[in-house]
Design a protein around this motif. Sequence first.
Motif, PDB file in Angstrom:
ATOM      1  N   ASP A  73       1.333  -1.134  -0.024  1.00  0.00           N
ATOM      2  CA  ASP A  73      -0.047   0.085   0.125  1.00  0.00           C
ATOM      3  C   ASP A  73       0.951   1.309   0.062  1.00  0.00           C
ATOM      4  N   ALA A  74       0.545   2.079  -1.036  1.00  0.00           N
ATOM      5  CA  ALA A  74       1.186   3.580  -0.355  1.00  0.00           C
ATOM      6  C   ALA A  74       1.209   4.612   0.865  1.00  0.00           C
ATOM      7  N   SER A  75       2.159   5.262   0.803  1.00  0.00           N
ATOM      8  CA  SER A  75       1.774   5.869   2.082  1.00  0.00           C
ATOM      9  C   SER A  75       1.083   7.681   1.512  1.00  0.00           C
ATOM     10  N   PRO A  76       0.330   8.149   2.052  1.00  0.00           N
ATOM     11  CA  PRO A  76      -0.597   7.407   2.902  1.00  0.00           C
ATOM     12  C   PRO A  76      -1.848   6.235   2.818  1.00  0.00           C
ATOM     13  N   ALA A  77      -2.132   5.772   3.351  1.00  0.00           N
ATOM     14  CA  ALA A  77      -2.630   4.585   2.872  1.00  0.00           C
ATOM     15  C   ALA A  77      -3.834   4.403   2.940  1.00  0.00           C
ATOM     16  N   PRO A 166      10.842   7.765   2.979  1.00  0.00           N
ATOM     17  CA  PRO A 166       9.480   7.330   3.192  1.00  0.00           C
ATOM     18  C   PRO A 166       9.322   6.478   5.018  1.00  0.00           C
ATOM     19  N   PRO A 167       7.892   6.534   5.171  1.00  0.00           N
ATOM     20  CA  PRO A 167       7.923   5.190   6.395  1.00  0.00           C
ATOM     21  C   PRO A 167       8.531   4.116   6.160  1.00  0.00           C
ATOM     22  N   PRO A 168       9.130   3.276   6.868  1.00  0.00           N
ATOM     23  CA  PRO A 168       9.755   2.354   7.139  1.00  0.00           C
ATOM     24  C   PRO A 168       8.418   0.974   7.072  1.00  0.00           C
ATOM     25  N   ARG A 169       8.341   0.410   5.996  1.00  0.00           N
ATOM     26  CA  ARG A 169       6.999  -0.641   5.520  1.00  0.00           C
ATOM     27  C   ARG A 169       7.922  -2.266   5.157  1.00  0.00           C
ATOM     28  N   GLU A 170       9.401  -1.952   5.404  1.00  0.00           N
ATOM     29  CA  GLU A 170      10.019  -3.938   5.073  1.00  0.00           C
ATOM     30  C   GLU A 170      11.167  -3.895   6.272  1.00  0.00           C
ATOM     31  N   ILE A 176      12.740 -10.144  15.459  1.00  0.00           N
ATOM     32  CA  ILE A 176      11.284  -9.140  15.777  1.00  0.00           C
ATOM     33  C   ILE A 176      12.108  -7.710  16.249  1.00  0.00           C
ATOM     34  N   PRO A 177      11.559  -6.853  16.009  1.00  0.00           N
ATOM     35  CA  PRO A 177      12.224  -5.387  16.800  1.00  0.00           C
ATOM     36  C   PRO A 177      11.388  -5.809  17.627  1.00  0.00           C
ATOM     37  N   GLU A 178      11.624  -4.632  18.924  1.00  0.00           N
ATOM     38  CA  GLU A 178      10.707  -4.754  19.920  1.00  0.00           C
ATOM     39  C   GLU A 178       9.850  -3.728  19.807  1.00  0.00           C
ATOM     40  N   GLU A 179      10.312  -2.943  18.874  1.00  0.00           N
ATOM     41  CA  GLU A 179       9.324  -2.154  18.490  1.00  0.00           C
ATOM     42  C   GLU A 179       8.969  -2.133  16.806  1.00  0.00           C
ATOM     43  N   VAL A 180       8.372  -2.574  17.067  1.00  0.00           N
ATOM     44  CA  VAL A 180       7.533  -2.660  15.405  1.00  0.00           C
ATOM     45  C   VAL A 180       6.249  -1.254  15.303  1.00  0.00           C
ATOM     46  N   PRO A 181       7.133  -0.605  13.882  1.00  0.00           N
ATOM     47  CA  PRO A 181       6.435   0.213  13.106  1.00  0.00           C
ATOM     48  C   PRO A 181       4.967   0.029  12.644  1.00  0.00           C
ATOM     49  N   PRO A 182       3.834   0.851  13.034  1.00  0.00           N
ATOM     50  CA  PRO A 182       2.932   0.348  12.671  1.00  0.00           C
ATOM     51  C   PRO A 182       2.831   0.388  10.797  1.00  0.00           C
ATOM     52  N   THR A 183       3.429   1.159  10.259  1.00  0.00           N
ATOM     53  CA  THR A 183       3.428   0.993   8.511  1.00  0.00           C
ATOM     54  C   THR A 183       3.818   0.275   7.585  1.00  0.00           C
ATOM     55  N   LEU A 184       4.462  -1.014   8.617  1.00  0.00           N
ATOM     56  CA  LEU A 184       5.562  -1.984   8.057  1.00  0.00           C
ATOM     57  C   LEU A 184       4.410  -3.406   7.675  1.00  0.00           C
ATOM     58  N   GLN A 185       5.069  -3.648   6.490  1.00  0.00           N
ATOM     59  CA  GLN A 185       4.386  -4.178   5.712  1.00  0.00           C
ATOM     60  C   GLN A 185       4.468  -5.246   4.942  1.00  0.00           C
ATOM     61  N   ALA A 186       5.654  -5.257   5.194  1.00  0.00           N
ATOM     62  CA  ALA A 186       6.934  -7.044   4.748  1.00  0.00           C
ATOM     63  C   ALA A 186       7.934  -7.492   6.049  1.00  0.00           C
ATOM     64  N   ILE A 187       7.526  -8.645   6.417  1.00  0.00           N
ATOM     65  CA  ILE A 187       9.323  -9.125   7.329  1.00  0.00           C
ATOM     66  C   ILE A 187       9.993 -10.259   7.085  1.00  0.00           C
ATOM     67  N   HIS A 188      10.702 -10.069   7.283  1.00  0.00           N
ATOM     68  CA  HIS A 188      11.726 -11.282   7.009  1.00  0.00           C
ATOM     69  C   HIS A 188      12.751 -11.641   7.708  1.00  0.00           C
ATOM     70  N   VAL A 189      11.948 -12.282   8.875  1.00  0.00           N
ATOM     71  CA  VAL A 189      12.798 -12.852  10.113  1.00  0.00           C
ATOM     72  C   VAL A 189      13.811 -14.283   9.730  1.00  0.00           C
ATOM     73  N   SER A 199       4.309 -11.972  18.669  1.00  0.00           N
ATOM     74  CA  SER A 199       2.730 -11.237  18.774  1.00  0.00           C
ATOM     75  C   SER A 199       2.816 -10.011  18.922  1.00  0.00           C
ATOM     76  N   PRO A 200       4.133  -9.900  18.748  1.00  0.00           N
ATOM     77  CA  PRO A 200       5.096  -8.261  18.184  1.00  0.00           C
ATOM     78  C   PRO A 200       4.438  -7.882  16.819  1.00  0.00           C
ATOM     79  N   LEU A 201       4.125  -8.573  16.348  1.00  0.00           N
ATOM     80  CA  LEU A 201       3.586  -8.028  14.644  1.00  0.00           C
ATOM     81  C   LEU A 201       2.077  -7.753  14.601  1.00  0.00           C
ATOM     82  N   THR A 202       1.334  -7.992  15.905  1.00  0.00           N
ATOM     83  CA  THR A 202       0.155  -7.071  15.980  1.00  0.00           C
ATOM     84  C   THR A 202       0.238  -5.764  15.797  1.00  0.00           C
ATOM     85  N   ALA A 203       1.322  -5.112  16.463  1.00  0.00           N
ATOM     86  CA  ALA A 203       1.199  -3.977  16.119  1.00  0.00           C
ATOM     87  C   ALA A 203       1.262  -3.747  14.456  1.00  0.00           C
ATOM     88  N   ALA A 204       1.595  -4.396  14.297  1.00  0.00           N
ATOM     89  CA  ALA A 204       1.652  -3.170  12.656  1.00  0.00           C
ATOM     90  C   ALA A 204      -0.095  -3.677  11.243  1.00  0.00           C
TER      91      ALA A 204
END
Length: 356
Positions: A73-77, A166-170, A176-189, A199-204
């Motif tokens: 998704d673009a930003s703003p959503a 740009p706001p972090p989206r990947e 997983i970071p302790e603070e997950v940015p709400p703009t996150l759209q993709a994560i590779h652990v 469970s921290p990913l529920t913040a995204a």
Amino acid sequence: MDEAERRLGHRLPADLRALYLMADGDGVGHDHRHLFGQAWLSLESMVAESTGWGAAERPWYGWDLEWDAIVHDASPADTVRRCGGHPGWLRFASGEDGNFLAVDMAPARAGHPGQVIATGRDYQDGPAYLTDSLTSLLGQRLELLDQGAYEKYDDHIALFPPDPGPPPREFVGGPIPEEVPPTLQAIHVNDVTGLVDLSPLTAAPQLRRLHLNRCATADLSPVRDLPVEDLRVTLADGDLAPLQAHPHLTSLSLTSTAPTDIAVLRTLPRLRSLDLSGADVPGLPALADLPGLRYLSLDARQWNSFLNDAEPPPTLAAARLAGPDVSLDDALAWAARLGIDTDDTVRVTGTLRRRA
């Protein structure tokens, strides 16, 4: 202008129309003045770029690379449609490198017709929102001139806009970071020792891709309420039950350390692509009941078990025989079982020598 709009299928926004009535692009011969930081195209070139091959869709690189593709998704959503291309994106400026600026005449629900977006070669994961209009874009450039944020050379002016980034989206990394940015759209652990707590990913709330690479989790519950479309996971002594009726999941790559029941896959309305080649999955005939499956990857043992008891889904468009030791004869025998004519297969042998 009227003929151009007829060919485009859209009336140009008033500000771009007014600009074209003043000048037909910023080119002098093949030399552009880069009014927008990119080459402002002539009206004829704009129509060609906006209606030519590839303008209305993202490039397709084949099932082996694209089976789990997503669009961010673009930003703003919700300002720009989540697609790789659209006939309502009218390309008026070119970076001459496969990237473009376009006025968006078919915005998403929070967007505005005539908003300016960036699209093209470097935007395969989705377009970027820039401003609400061409007028705003020109206003930003005038402000930079007033601020002296430019450099002049010959007949050209290079502007230096601030780069807030740009706001972090990947995220690509280890835990997983302790603070997950709400703009996150993709994560590779990658390469995490021990089980990964998701469970921290529920913040995204915009998370669309989740890949666990060379690490595992035992609980998929946090994925239940996230809009994840592409999931790659190793499941350790867990189950797929939390994915029951997940409304977004489109592609799944599953590895498991214990037998895993895949009956839940029947409840996924958007599942199109599936890789089970690294999983211990009894009950493979259930795959025949997946009405929208387009891509399926299994190893030789799994394919044999599946084809002994069921027919491939009629919607299947691509299949993969996975495994490190698959020979050409193995592949031909497998393809024949899928009903593919292998009579015209070409075999090439020889010796490759390095040129001195």
